[in-house]
Write a protein that holds these residues in place. Structure first.
Motif, mmCIF file in Angstrom:
data_model
loop_
_atom_site.group_PDB
_atom_site.id
_atom_site.type_symbol
_atom_site.label_atom_id
_atom_site.label_comp_id
_atom_site.label_asym_id
_atom_site.label_seq_id
_atom_site.Cartn_x
_atom_site.Cartn_y
_atom_site.Cartn_z
ATOM 1 N N SER A 157 0.801 -1.218 0.000
ATOM 2 C CA SER A 157 0.000 0.000 0.000
ATOM 3 C C SER A 157 0.834 1.268 0.000
ATOM 4 O O SER A 157 0.283 2.371 0.005
ATOM 5 C CB SER A 157 -0.922 0.021 1.229
ATOM 6 N N ASN A 158 2.162 1.137 -0.002
ATOM 7 C CA ASN A 158 3.022 2.323 0.078
ATOM 8 C C ASN A 158 4.434 1.957 -0.349
ATOM 9 O O ASN A 158 4.791 0.773 -0.429
ATOM 10 C CB ASN A 158 3.012 2.878 1.499
ATOM 11 N N PRO A 159 5.284 2.947 -0.645
ATOM 12 C CA PRO A 159 6.635 2.668 -1.140
ATOM 13 C C PRO A 159 7.509 1.887 -0.179
ATOM 14 O O PRO A 159 8.242 0.978 -0.591
ATOM 15 C CB PRO A 159 7.198 4.072 -1.393
ATOM 16 N N ARG A 160 7.463 2.242 1.113
ATOM 17 C CA ARG A 160 8.315 1.547 2.086
ATOM 18 C C ARG A 160 8.029 0.048 2.075
ATOM 19 O O ARG A 160 8.947 -0.783 2.018
ATOM 20 C CB ARG A 160 8.083 2.118 3.488
ATOM 21 N N ASP A 161 6.764 -0.325 2.132
ATOM 22 C CA ASP A 161 6.400 -1.738 2.105
ATOM 23 C C ASP A 161 6.689 -2.366 0.754
ATOM 24 O O ASP A 161 7.081 -3.533 0.680
ATOM 25 C CB ASP A 161 4.913 -1.911 2.438
ATOM 26 N N ALA A 162 6.469 -1.607 -0.321
ATOM 27 C CA ALA A 162 6.689 -2.159 -1.652
ATOM 28 C C ALA A 162 8.125 -2.648 -1.812
ATOM 29 O O ALA A 162 8.369 -3.751 -2.311
ATOM 30 C CB ALA A 162 6.352 -1.122 -2.724
ATOM 31 N N LYS A 163 9.072 -1.841 -1.385
ATOM 32 C CA LYS A 163 10.474 -2.255 -1.508
ATOM 33 C C LYS A 163 10.772 -3.456 -0.624
ATOM 34 O O LYS A 163 11.352 -4.458 -1.071
ATOM 35 C CB LYS A 163 11.411 -1.096 -1.165
ATOM 36 N N GLY A 164 10.392 -3.379 0.657
ATOM 37 C CA GLY A 164 10.709 -4.466 1.579
ATOM 38 C C GLY A 164 10.018 -5.767 1.238
ATOM 39 O O GLY A 164 10.594 -6.854 1.363
ATOM 40 N N LEU A 165 8.767 -5.675 0.806
ATOM 41 C CA LEU A 165 8.032 -6.887 0.416
ATOM 42 C C LEU A 165 8.591 -7.491 -0.858
ATOM 43 O O LEU A 165 8.657 -8.723 -1.004
ATOM 44 C CB LEU A 165 6.550 -6.556 0.241
ATOM 45 N N LEU A 166 8.984 -6.638 -1.813
ATOM 46 C CA LEU A 166 9.532 -7.166 -3.064
ATOM 47 C C LEU A 166 10.866 -7.870 -2.817
ATOM 48 O O LEU A 166 11.121 -8.944 -3.379
ATOM 49 C CB LEU A 166 9.696 -6.047 -4.087
ATOM 50 N N LEU A 167 11.709 -7.299 -1.973
ATOM 51 C CA LEU A 167 12.966 -7.976 -1.656
ATOM 52 C C LEU A 167 12.710 -9.305 -0.943
ATOM 53 O O LEU A 167 13.379 -10.306 -1.219
ATOM 54 C CB LEU A 167 13.848 -7.069 -0.798
ATOM 55 N N ALA A 168 11.739 -9.334 -0.042
ATOM 56 C CA ALA A 168 11.392 -10.596 0.622
ATOM 57 C C ALA A 168 10.851 -11.605 -0.376
ATOM 58 O O ALA A 168 11.150 -12.806 -0.293
ATOM 59 C CB ALA A 168 10.367 -10.340 1.722
#
Length: 338
Positions: free
Chosen positions: A149-160
């Motif tokens: 739902s936001n950039p911070r999560d997008a990056k961290g979730l994509l790396l995971a």
């Protein structure tokens, strides 16, 4: 801590992953030289070369099929389906091959691939560029499904997701690519670069798959939602006057039932919100789970707010979306049930 749009955060995640691991490869329609229709992969081909970031023909089954083969061979492909609506030609590859490879090979092969797909409406793309097919994907055993739902999560979730040993569907809400919004129109209220959720840590970090997050505390009702609708829920909670708690699921499968049960048991009321059509939408699964796990704490029936049960309406796009006014009214009605 940098400030980024979701597009920039996704691009940064891919850059971090490709820089750290030569087995990570990125490909799909227009993702190489052009950098993708939304520019999420801009500059990656120039930096890492045409063997690690490359364009493909317009052939979704071929894109996913090639990714499955690469994953079985030991690579970590991150493939892009240009719009979620285009995934249907590849659906058999996703369901019958990617999702089942570990099980059908008795663990001899795994499929560590990520399938990125922009999802939802907000760009006046009509019926073939605006669908939200998450329910079709969460139905499939063997897949993980993620909606940031936001950039911070997008990056961290994509790396995971890239580091996960099994296939992950990574759905990117198009309306959030450049900033949050108030749900009434297509222009962001403010850019992500001046919004707290746009603060993105530099370098490598992960957001664990299967963990929801509390976006707003409340005592009167729980709103379960994800992706674009998180921002609608936050706006609706303020507009309604209801002391609503907002849970951002982030990962639809695996689902963080512990966070859901704790919130609903506390508030005693639950509203499920999503952009996709109501009938057989992912919200039906959420409602059933809440009823089963929280029955003795519920003070009212679980309520759902979603898109219309119609083919995607091009000219009435902003009426189709659940907006803050519609969600606020549902919240008020929910807390009025004796």
């Amino acid at each position: 801590m940098a400030r980024m749009t979701m597009i920039e955060a996704i691009r940064d995640a891919l850059d971090v992953a490709m820089g750290a691991d030569p087995s990570v490869v990125v490909f799909g329609e227009d993702v190489g030289y052009f950098g993708g229709v939304f520019r999420c992969t801009a500059g990656l081909q120039a930096k890492y070369g045409k063997t690690r970031c490359f364009d493909t023909p317009i052939n979704e089954s071929g894109i996913v099929g090639a990714g499955i083969g690469m994953a079985a061979y030991g690579l970590k492909p991150v493939v892009e389906i240009q719009f979620a609506d285009y995934m249907y030609p590849a659906y058999d590859q996703i369901v019958s091959e990617a999702a089942r490879l570990r099980y059908r090979s008795a663990g001899q092969f795994t499929c560590p691939m990520v399938i990125r797909m922009p999802t939802g409406g907000g760009i006046f793309g009509g019926q073939t560029h605006s669908q939200s097919p998450e329910a079709l994907l969460t139905h499939v055993t063997g897949l993980k499904t993620v909606v940031p739902s936001n950039p911070r999560d997008a990056k961290g979730l994509l790396l995971a997701a890239i580091e996960d040993p099994d296939p992950v569907i990574f759905m990117e809400p198009k309306r959030l690519y450049n900033g949050p919004f108030d749900g009434h129109h297509d222009r962001p209220v403010t850019a992500w670069k001046s919004h707290e959720m746009g603060e993105v840590p530099e370098g490598h970090y992960t957001v664990p798959l299967g963990k929801a997050v509390l976006r707003r505390q409340g005592r009167a009702a729980t709103v379960l939602t994800y992706g674009t609708m998180v921002h609608v829920a936050l706006a609706a909670a303020e507009e309604s006057g209801v002391d609503a708690e907002v849970i951002d699921l982030r990962t639809l499968l695996p689902l963080d039932m512990e966070a859901i049960v704790a919130s609903v048991n506390k508030t005693g009321r639950c509203l499920v919100l999503h952009e996709a059509t109501l009938t057989s939408g992912y919200g039906a699964e959420l409602a059933a789970l809440v009823q089963a796990e929280c029955f003795w704490h519920l003070e009212a029936p679980v309520r759902r707010v979603a898109g219309w049960d119609t083919p995607y309406p091009h000219t009435h796009e902003w009426s189709y979306f659940p907006g803050p006014a519609r969600v606020a009214e549902a919240l008020r009605q929910l807390v009025e049930v004796a």
